[in-house]
Motif scaffolding. Structure first.
Motif, PDB file in Angstrom:
ATOM      1  N   UNK A   1       0.697  -1.236  -0.017  1.00  0.00           N
ATOM      2  CA  UNK A   1      -0.037  -0.030   0.181  1.00  0.00           C
ATOM      3  C   UNK A   1       0.923   1.175   0.042  1.00  0.00           C
ATOM      4  N   UNK A   2       1.894   1.395   0.810  1.00  0.00           N
ATOM      5  CA  UNK A   2       2.835   2.241   0.738  1.00  0.00           C
ATOM      6  C   UNK A   2       3.607   2.562  -0.565  1.00  0.00           C
ATOM      7  N   UNK A   3       4.095   1.516  -1.250  1.00  0.00           N
ATOM      8  CA  UNK A   3       4.513   1.785  -2.604  1.00  0.00           C
ATOM      9  C   UNK A   3       3.624   2.622  -3.583  1.00  0.00           C
ATOM     10  N   UNK A   4       2.343   1.818  -3.353  1.00  0.00           N
ATOM     11  CA  UNK A   4       1.261   2.235  -4.373  1.00  0.00           C
ATOM     12  C   UNK A   4       0.700   3.644  -4.024  1.00  0.00           C
ATOM     13  N   UNK A   5       0.688   4.190  -2.947  1.00  0.00           N
ATOM     14  CA  UNK A   5       0.567   5.534  -2.646  1.00  0.00           C
ATOM     15  C   UNK A   5       1.900   6.491  -3.054  1.00  0.00           C
ATOM     16  N   UNK A   6       2.965   6.034  -2.828  1.00  0.00           N
ATOM     17  CA  UNK A   6       3.992   6.897  -3.322  1.00  0.00           C
ATOM     18  C   UNK A   6       4.232   6.940  -4.736  1.00  0.00           C
ATOM     19  N   UNK A   7       4.074   5.778  -5.552  1.00  0.00           N
ATOM     20  CA  UNK A   7       4.188   5.628  -6.868  1.00  0.00           C
ATOM     21  C   UNK A   7       2.899   6.484  -7.705  1.00  0.00           C
TER      22      UNK A   7
ATOM     23  N   UNK B   1      16.416  -2.784 -18.336  1.00  0.00           N
ATOM     24  CA  UNK B   1      17.706  -2.885 -18.252  1.00  0.00           C
ATOM     25  C   UNK B   1      18.196  -1.497 -17.409  1.00  0.00           C
ATOM     26  N   UNK B   2      17.601  -0.268 -17.586  1.00  0.00           N
ATOM     27  CA  UNK B   2      17.939   0.693 -16.998  1.00  0.00           C
ATOM     28  C   UNK B   2      17.426   0.772 -15.512  1.00  0.00           C
ATOM     29  N   UNK B   3      16.247   0.351 -15.222  1.00  0.00           N
ATOM     30  CA  UNK B   3      15.713   0.089 -13.781  1.00  0.00           C
ATOM     31  C   UNK B   3      16.702  -0.798 -13.344  1.00  0.00           C
ATOM     32  N   UNK B   4      16.801  -1.978 -13.706  1.00  0.00           N
ATOM     33  CA  UNK B   4      17.651  -3.083 -12.943  1.00  0.00           C
ATOM     34  C   UNK B   4      19.028  -2.516 -12.715  1.00  0.00           C
ATOM     35  N   UNK B   5      19.489  -1.535 -13.418  1.00  0.00           N
ATOM     36  CA  UNK B   5      20.776  -1.050 -13.261  1.00  0.00           C
ATOM     37  C   UNK B   5      21.234  -0.091 -12.091  1.00  0.00           C
ATOM     38  N   UNK B   6      20.091   0.520 -11.473  1.00  0.00           N
ATOM     39  CA  UNK B   6      20.159   1.649 -10.547  1.00  0.00           C
ATOM     40  C   UNK B   6      20.208   0.707  -9.126  1.00  0.00           C
ATOM     41  N   UNK B   7      20.574   1.576  -8.377  1.00  0.00           N
ATOM     42  CA  UNK B   7      20.855   0.882  -6.853  1.00  0.00           C
ATOM     43  C   UNK B   7      19.685   0.368  -6.276  1.00  0.00           C
ATOM     44  N   UNK B   8      18.497   0.702  -6.195  1.00  0.00           N
ATOM     45  CA  UNK B   8      17.309  -0.053  -5.608  1.00  0.00           C
ATOM     46  C   UNK B   8      16.983  -1.058  -6.744  1.00  0.00           C
ATOM     47  N   UNK B   9      17.089  -0.609  -8.102  1.00  0.00           N
ATOM     48  CA  UNK B   9      16.634  -1.513  -8.986  1.00  0.00           C
ATOM     49  C   UNK B   9      17.463  -3.042  -9.047  1.00  0.00           C
ATOM     50  N   UNK B  10      18.464  -2.982  -8.808  1.00  0.00           N
ATOM     51  CA  UNK B  10      19.209  -4.254  -8.700  1.00  0.00           C
ATOM     52  C   UNK B  10      18.810  -5.124  -7.405  1.00  0.00           C
ATOM     53  N   UNK B  11      18.550  -4.529  -6.366  1.00  0.00           N
ATOM     54  CA  UNK B  11      18.060  -5.161  -5.115  1.00  0.00           C
ATOM     55  C   UNK B  11      16.435  -5.836  -5.465  1.00  0.00           C
ATOM     56  N   UNK B  12      15.610  -4.668  -6.388  1.00  0.00           N
ATOM     57  CA  UNK B  12      14.519  -5.231  -6.916  1.00  0.00           C
ATOM     58  C   UNK B  12      14.328  -6.551  -7.659  1.00  0.00           C
TER      59      UNK B  12
ATOM     60  N   UNK C   1      13.597 -11.271  -6.920  1.00  0.00           N
ATOM     61  CA  UNK C   1      12.188 -11.682  -7.732  1.00  0.00           C
ATOM     62  C   UNK C   1      11.373 -10.612  -8.043  1.00  0.00           C
ATOM     63  N   UNK C   2      11.687  -9.331  -7.935  1.00  0.00           N
ATOM     64  CA  UNK C   2      10.915  -7.923  -8.587  1.00  0.00           C
ATOM     65  C   UNK C   2       9.858  -8.181  -7.502  1.00  0.00           C
ATOM     66  N   UNK C   3       9.974  -8.217  -6.089  1.00  0.00           N
ATOM     67  CA  UNK C   3       9.104  -8.303  -4.977  1.00  0.00           C
ATOM     68  C   UNK C   3       8.916  -6.796  -4.374  1.00  0.00           C
ATOM     69  N   UNK C   4       7.696  -6.362  -4.579  1.00  0.00           N
ATOM     70  CA  UNK C   4       7.558  -5.012  -4.250  1.00  0.00           C
ATOM     71  C   UNK C   4       7.631  -4.964  -2.577  1.00  0.00           C
ATOM     72  N   UNK C   5       7.301  -5.949  -1.798  1.00  0.00           N
ATOM     73  CA  UNK C   5       7.197  -6.087  -0.421  1.00  0.00           C
ATOM     74  C   UNK C   5       8.723  -5.980   0.007  1.00  0.00           C
ATOM     75  N   UNK C   6       9.632  -6.766  -0.603  1.00  0.00           N
ATOM     76  CA  UNK C   6      10.890  -6.686  -0.366  1.00  0.00           C
ATOM     77  C   UNK C   6      11.770  -5.663  -0.604  1.00  0.00           C
ATOM     78  N   UNK C   7      11.511  -4.948  -1.784  1.00  0.00           N
ATOM     79  CA  UNK C   7      12.215  -3.815  -1.977  1.00  0.00           C
ATOM     80  C   UNK C   7      11.828  -2.692  -1.182  1.00  0.00           C
ATOM     81  N   UNK C   8      10.418  -2.695  -0.791  1.00  0.00           N
ATOM     82  CA  UNK C   8      10.165  -1.632   0.240  1.00  0.00           C
ATOM     83  C   UNK C   8      10.850  -1.733   1.456  1.00  0.00           C
TER      84      UNK C   8
END
Length: 371
Positions: A128-134, A176-187, A191-198
């Protein structure tokens, strides 16, 4: 820091300083003069300040709890150490209702020091937090990112004329651009899990708004690219200069071919194209500025269209229709043969039946169905 949070926190800090000063002046009046009217006035001021502090804290609590960055704990600690003793002494002057509000303020200040989000966390809080921020970031940046997508699409359409291939290529590039940034790599690595990256972002003590906004920007760019893939029919080139019933995508791709085969090989040759389209009545307006902008939106890095070159064109070509350009005319420049060959080739290629949108004609004032 979020601008609204900063404004509210500054107001809160100012109110805390004001409240402390006013409470000292209340005590001074009681000790020195004990004027009941003045004492009542100070109490009214303090009571109003307490309500303002309470309202600001409630607002900040929601703002901070629904933000990916909580970098204000030290400031809340300072507020807590300065305000709590004064509020505790002030409670003795008030009745039950105001004392309850004062207790709530003390609890909220303490909560702000430890982190407001703790009272909001549940099973869906991170999503919910990520959805509101996005959503907020999208409202503020969607127009800019859509413009960037359109500009990139126009450039790459010259390489990938197939619309599906073009859109899929842009999705891969954005990923490729997304997954190359700092938090994008972690994301990506989780497994591209929103809960884990937040959770990761919230736990990082050294995170900054720059890192967070960088991730949001690249994530939203990736989402926009995927959304465009879901649209079956979509214009690639923005129509700036042509009538609405001109197939601008098809026209611009043909101009790309004419650049590549050197039919159009100099900036001044764009004036010839302008003359051809103008005579065919394909342009919205007779102003050259729109045509120049249209060409440069796609070909500025290949064969730029320059207003300066348009001005430098010989008056012979400006005054005469291209169908009448000929060296038989004593006033014709020596380049007339070359210009006439280019104009004839463009005239033969760009026919209404080939470049009108399905079921339309171009060069009539009123759009009509083809019969």
């Amino acid at each position: 820091m979020d601008d609204e949070q900063e404004v509210q926190l500054n107001k809160l800090e100012d109110l805390v300083d004001r409240f402390k000063v006013c409470f000292r002046l209340l005590g001074k009046e009681e000790d020195e003069n004990n004027n009941e009217d003045i004492i009542a006035a100070w109490k009214l001021i303090l009571r109003n300040d307490v309500r303002k502090i309470f309202d600001l804290l409630n607002s900040l609590k929601i703002e901070i709890a629904w933000s990916l960055l909580d970098d204000k704990k030290e400031r809340f600690y300072k507020i807590k150490t300065e305000l709590e003793p004064t509020l505790t002494s002030y409670k003795g002057y008030e009745g039950e209702e105001m004392r309850k509000m004062v207790n709530d303020i003390i609890l909220m200040v303490d909560e702000g020091f430890h982190g407001f989000r703790q009272s909001f966390i549940n099973d869906t809080y991170y999503e919910d937090l990520f959805s509101k921020v996005l959503d907020k970031y999208r409202k503020e940046n969607e127009e800019r990112l859509e413009l960037i997508y359109m500009q990139d699409s126009q450039e790459e359409a010259l390489i990938y004329p197939d619309a599906t291939q073009l859109k899929n290529t842009i999705v891969v590039e954005r990923a490729n651009i997304l997954f190359g940034c700092r938090f994008g790599q972690v994301f990506h690595n989780n497994g591209r899990n929103i809960k884990l990256i937040v959770a990761y972002i919230l736990e990082k003590k050294e995170q900054t708004y720059n890192d967070i906004y960088d991730f949001l920007d690249k994530y939203l760019s990736y989402q926009i690219a995927k959304e465009h893939c879901q649209k079956k029919v979509e214009a690639v080139f923005k129509n700036i200069a042509f009538k609405e019933n001109v197939d601008v995508d098809k026209l611009m791709l043909k101009l790309k071919d004419l650049i590549e085969d050197n039919t159009l090989s100099a900036q001044k040759h764009w004036f010839i194209a302008y003359k051809v389209f103008s005579r065919k009545n394909w342009l919205k307006k007779s102003t050259q500025r729109l045509f120049i902008d249209q060409i440069n939106s796609a070909f500025s890095t290949r064969l730029r269209c320059s207003a300066y070159d348009f001005h430098e064109i010989d008056e012979y070509f400006k005054k005469n229709d291209y169908t009448k350009w000929t060296l038989d005319d004593s006033k014709a420049p020596q380049c007339c043969v070359v210009y006439k060959e280019i104009a004839d080739k463009l005239d033969l290629e760009f026919l209404d039946v080939k470049y009108a949108k399905p079921g339309k004609v171009i060069n009539t004032r009123k759009i009509e169905k083809l019969r």
